[in-house]
Design a protein around this motif. Sequence first.
Motif, PDB file in Angstrom:
ATOM      1  N   TYR A  54       1.084  -1.383  -0.350  1.00 53.77           N
ATOM      2  CA  TYR A  54       0.118  -0.118   0.087  1.00 53.77           C
ATOM      3  C   TYR A  54       0.930   1.624  -0.050  1.00 53.77           C
ATOM      4  O   TYR A  54      -0.027   2.159  -0.285  1.00 53.77           O
ATOM      5  N   LEU A  55       1.978   1.102  -0.063  1.00 57.52           N
ATOM      6  CA  LEU A  55       3.102   2.774   0.269  1.00 57.52           C
ATOM      7  C   LEU A  55       3.045   3.401  -0.711  1.00 57.52           C
ATOM      8  O   LEU A  55       3.250   4.330  -0.743  1.00 57.52           O
ATOM      9  N   ASP A  56       2.622   2.427  -2.363  1.00 58.39           N
ATOM     10  CA  ASP A  56       2.460   3.865  -3.388  1.00 58.39           C
ATOM     11  C   ASP A  56       1.013   4.150  -3.495  1.00 58.39           C
ATOM     12  O   ASP A  56       0.248   5.430  -3.782  1.00 58.39           O
ATOM     13  N   TYR A  57       0.769   4.060  -2.588  1.00 54.83           N
ATOM     14  CA  TYR A  57      -0.831   5.018  -2.319  1.00 54.83           C
ATOM     15  C   TYR A  57      -1.079   6.134  -0.727  1.00 54.83           C
ATOM     16  O   TYR A  57      -0.778   7.315  -0.822  1.00 54.83           O
ATOM     17  N   PHE A  58      -0.174   5.894  -0.282  1.00 55.73           N
ATOM     18  CA  PHE A  58       0.320   6.612   1.261  1.00 55.73           C
ATOM     19  C   PHE A  58       1.466   7.127   1.285  1.00 55.73           C
ATOM     20  O   PHE A  58       1.676   7.899   2.359  1.00 55.73           O
ATOM     21  N   SER A  59       2.638   6.538   0.345  1.00 53.48           N
ATOM     22  CA  SER A  59       4.205   7.623   0.907  1.00 53.48           C
ATOM     23  C   SER A  59       3.818   9.388  -0.477  1.00 53.48           C
ATOM     24  O   SER A  59       3.586   8.456  -1.584  1.00 53.48           O
ATOM     25  N   GLN A  60       4.318   9.859  -0.107  1.00 51.97           N
ATOM     26  CA  GLN A  60       4.920  10.937  -1.622  1.00 51.97           C
ATOM     27  C   GLN A  60       5.999  10.927  -1.334  1.00 51.97           C
ATOM     28  O   GLN A  60       5.965  11.376  -2.829  1.00 51.97           O
ATOM     29  N   ALA A  61       6.899   9.785  -0.942  1.00 53.66           N
ATOM     30  CA  ALA A  61       8.318   9.919  -1.987  1.00 53.66           C
ATOM     31  C   ALA A  61       8.446   8.959  -2.660  1.00 53.66           C
ATOM     32  O   ALA A  61       7.278   7.895  -2.741  1.00 53.66           O
ATOM     33  N   MET A  62       9.772   9.513  -3.475  1.00 51.39           N
ATOM     34  CA  MET A  62       9.818   8.303  -4.422  1.00 51.39           C
ATOM     35  C   MET A  62      10.545   6.717  -4.446  1.00 51.39           C
ATOM     36  O   MET A  62      10.992   6.221  -3.238  1.00 51.39           O
ATOM     37  N   LEU A  63       9.440   6.030  -5.246  1.00 48.63           N
ATOM     38  CA  LEU A  63       9.793   4.340  -5.177  1.00 48.63           C
ATOM     39  C   LEU A  63      10.370   3.930  -5.529  1.00 48.63           C
ATOM     40  O   LEU A  63      10.006   4.082  -7.123  1.00 48.63           O
ATOM     41  N   CYS A  64      11.139   3.239  -5.100  1.00 40.81           N
ATOM     42  CA  CYS A  64      12.005   1.938  -6.010  1.00 40.81           C
ATOM     43  C   CYS A  64      11.687   0.483  -5.090  1.00 40.81           C
ATOM     44  O   CYS A  64      11.262   0.053  -4.563  1.00 40.81           O
ATOM     45  N   GLY A  65      11.489  -0.505  -6.368  1.00 36.00           N
ATOM     46  CA  GLY A  65      11.281  -1.897  -6.148  1.00 36.00           C
ATOM     47  C   GLY A  65      12.493  -3.339  -6.643  1.00 36.00           C
ATOM     48  O   GLY A  65      12.464  -2.595  -7.750  1.00 36.00           O
ATOM     49  N   THR A  66      12.905  -3.639  -5.558  1.00 39.99           N
ATOM     50  CA  THR A  66      13.443  -4.745  -6.507  1.00 39.99           C
ATOM     51  C   THR A  66      13.170  -6.311  -5.997  1.00 39.99           C
ATOM     52  O   THR A  66      12.202  -6.425  -5.440  1.00 39.99           O
ATOM     53  N   PHE A  67      12.887  -6.989  -7.433  1.00 38.80           N
ATOM     54  CA  PHE A  67      11.923  -8.603  -7.764  1.00 38.80           C
ATOM     55  C   PHE A  67      13.298  -9.121  -7.899  1.00 38.80           C
ATOM     56  O   PHE A  67      13.555  -8.872  -8.898  1.00 38.80           O
ATOM     57  N   HIS A  68      12.810 -10.321  -6.938  1.00 34.14           N
ATOM     58  CA  HIS A  68      13.536 -11.322  -7.379  1.00 34.14           C
ATOM     59  C   HIS A  68      13.370 -12.569  -8.096  1.00 34.14           C
ATOM     60  O   HIS A  68      13.493 -13.917  -8.431  1.00 34.14           O
ATOM     61  N   ALA A  69      12.037 -12.609  -8.322  1.00 32.89           N
ATOM     62  CA  ALA A  69      10.680 -14.202  -7.961  1.00 32.89           C
ATOM     63  C   ALA A  69      11.214 -14.325 -10.026  1.00 32.89           C
ATOM     64  O   ALA A  69      11.011 -13.123 -11.549  1.00 32.89           O
ATOM     65  N   CYS A  70      11.199 -15.775 -10.592  1.00 36.75           N
ATOM     66  CA  CYS A  70      11.346 -16.433 -11.931  1.00 36.75           C
ATOM     67  C   CYS A  70       9.793 -15.475 -12.821  1.00 36.75           C
ATOM     68  O   CYS A  70       9.149 -15.325 -12.011  1.00 36.75           O
ATOM     69  N   SER A  71      10.081 -15.326 -13.779  1.00 36.02           N
ATOM     70  CA  SER A  71       9.330 -14.919 -14.769  1.00 36.02           C
ATOM     71  C   SER A  71       8.330 -15.567 -14.859  1.00 36.02           C
ATOM     72  O   SER A  71       7.605 -15.525 -14.972  1.00 36.02           O
ATOM     73  N   ASP A  72       8.282 -17.105 -14.711  1.00 36.10           N
ATOM     74  CA  ASP A  72       7.096 -17.958 -14.388  1.00 36.10           C
ATOM     75  C   ASP A  72       5.884 -17.637 -13.300  1.00 36.10           C
ATOM     76  O   ASP A  72       4.884 -17.500 -12.877  1.00 36.10           O
ATOM     77  N   ASP A  73       6.850 -16.844 -12.605  1.00 38.52           N
ATOM     78  CA  ASP A  73       5.634 -16.965 -10.701  1.00 38.52           C
ATOM     79  C   ASP A  73       5.409 -15.712 -10.941  1.00 38.52           C
ATOM     80  O   ASP A  73       4.934 -15.425  -9.955  1.00 38.52           O
ATOM     81  N   LEU A  74       6.411 -14.822 -11.674  1.00 37.23           N
ATOM     82  CA  LEU A  74       5.729 -12.982 -11.343  1.00 37.23           C
ATOM     83  C   LEU A  74       3.762 -12.499 -11.271  1.00 37.23           C
ATOM     84  O   LEU A  74       3.554 -11.746 -10.499  1.00 37.23           O
ATOM     85  N   PRO A  75       3.480 -13.284 -12.676  1.00 38.23           N
ATOM     86  CA  PRO A  75       2.077 -13.027 -13.106  1.00 38.23           C
ATOM     87  C   PRO A  75       1.082 -13.659 -11.557  1.00 38.23           C
ATOM     88  O   PRO A  75      -0.048 -13.280 -11.480  1.00 38.23           O
ATOM     89  N   LYS A  76       1.892 -14.626 -11.071  1.00 37.11           N
ATOM     90  CA  LYS A  76       1.041 -15.136 -10.834  1.00 37.11           C
ATOM     91  C   LYS A  76       1.100 -14.466  -8.843  1.00 37.11           C
ATOM     92  O   LYS A  76      -0.243 -14.569  -7.751  1.00 37.11           O
ATOM     93  N   ILE A  77       1.720 -13.709  -8.571  1.00 35.08           N
ATOM     94  CA  ILE A  77       2.466 -12.995  -7.379  1.00 35.08           C
ATOM     95  C   ILE A  77       2.023 -12.055  -7.647  1.00 35.08           C
ATOM     96  O   ILE A  77       0.925 -11.266  -6.395  1.00 35.08           O
ATOM     97  N   PHE A  78       1.055 -11.247  -8.337  1.00 36.11           N
ATOM     98  CA  PHE A  78       0.500  -9.393  -7.846  1.00 36.11           C
ATOM     99  C   PHE A  78      -0.767  -9.820  -8.812  1.00 36.11           C
ATOM    100  O   PHE A  78      -0.952  -9.938  -9.522  1.00 36.11           O
ATOM    101  N   SER A  79      -1.634  -9.386  -7.817  1.00 27.91           N
ATOM    102  CA  SER A  79      -2.625  -9.079  -7.595  1.00 27.91           C
ATOM    103  C   SER A  79      -3.354  -8.121  -8.842  1.00 27.91           C
ATOM    104  O   SER A  79      -4.132  -7.954  -9.175  1.00 27.91           O
ATOM    105  N   HIS A  80      -2.371  -6.776  -7.791  1.00 28.40           N
ATOM    106  CA  HIS A  80      -3.205  -5.182  -9.220  1.00 28.40           C
ATOM    107  C   HIS A  80      -1.588  -4.630  -9.780  1.00 28.40           C
ATOM    108  O   HIS A  80      -0.620  -3.867  -9.433  1.00 28.40           O
ATOM    109  N   PRO A  81      -1.074  -5.912 -10.409  1.00 28.59           N
ATOM    110  CA  PRO A  81       0.130  -5.287 -11.153  1.00 28.59           C
ATOM    111  C   PRO A  81       0.277  -3.945 -11.816  1.00 28.59           C
ATOM    112  O   PRO A  81       1.218  -3.886 -12.034  1.00 28.59           O
ATOM    113  N   GLU A  82      -1.236  -3.722 -12.353  1.00 31.50           N
ATOM    114  CA  GLU A  82      -1.562  -2.006 -12.575  1.00 31.50           C
ATOM    115  C   GLU A  82      -0.329  -0.826 -12.675  1.00 31.50           C
ATOM    116  O   GLU A  82      -0.220   0.110 -12.369  1.00 31.50           O
TER     117      GLU A  82
END
Length: 318
Positions: A74-102
């Motif tokens: 939820y940090l994208d909703y509540f923080s005005q700071a610039m956000l970065c994220g590092t992602f480690h999961a495999c390409s075939d796992d990523l679609p299963k992980i994110f409920s709101h990829p948009e």
Amino acid sequence: MLANYLPNCERLFTTRRSTTQMHTRALNKLLRTFAISNWYQLSSAQLEFLAWQKSRSQIYAPIHVLWGERDLGYLDYFSQAMLCGTFHACSDDLPKIFSHPERLKRLAAIVIVSETQRDFFEACGIDRDRIHCIPHGIDTTFFTPKQADQTDHPFTVLCVGSYRRNFPLLREVFQKLEAYQDIRIQVVSSTANRHYFADLENVQFLSNLSDAQLLEAYRSASCQIVAVENATANNALLEGLACGLPTISANLGGIGEYTNQACALLVENRAEAFAEAVLTLATHASKSAEMAKAARQRALELDWSNIAKQVETLYLSL
């Protein structure tokens, strides 16, 4: 580890624990309802709350979530700071992980650890220039090669890890090596995987090692096998390289991005090919020695101090 090498950085963390308590499991399920990630849980919310508090009281640019697929909710909703994220999961796992990829489009920078992940994030509508591939690092001051000559010791094949490992393939490989009495095999993994090798007399299975014991396992080995279903970065691969272990693997996922021809034998994903590669190293001491030096050199290129410089460059660009 990365935070240790970044100047002017404040590290926030929480401890993530599995739980069987009914009310905590229910709360985790509720928290995931509108979270970006399906892996989100109470500790993730606590971490985001700490970051939100900090961003209100001081100017932080950016806030970098080092395990994005686990802790972004939820940090994208509540923080005005610039956000970065590092992602480690495999390409075939990523679609299963994110409920709101948009919602990933709200991040100022997406850091991937393998180019194999890029297509997923581009498909989410993220501009290519906001996706940055920065390798995972390794502590080359802790993971170091053996000092004494071990040429008189048995040739030892080491396999470390549990996540996305191809244990049926490993079992086949080790069965093919049973006839070679001078080849020793060690597997370091979760106890849940012991059954794959329980009847193989040439395999020593180890679990719950301390850091010192794990380091000794690497230093006592002659080569490492990394047999995976898929991969991005791989801690065991990097630890073995840092300890000077020639590597045998199939060129799946990001394995080829972290190795090269000098330090690794990248073979077909078949038991016969893996076994042949082991025999090649076991019978060619000079080749093994050359690959050991190259493995250490490749790890030094991926030392956390070098990776931190790339991350700093990214921060400055933002």
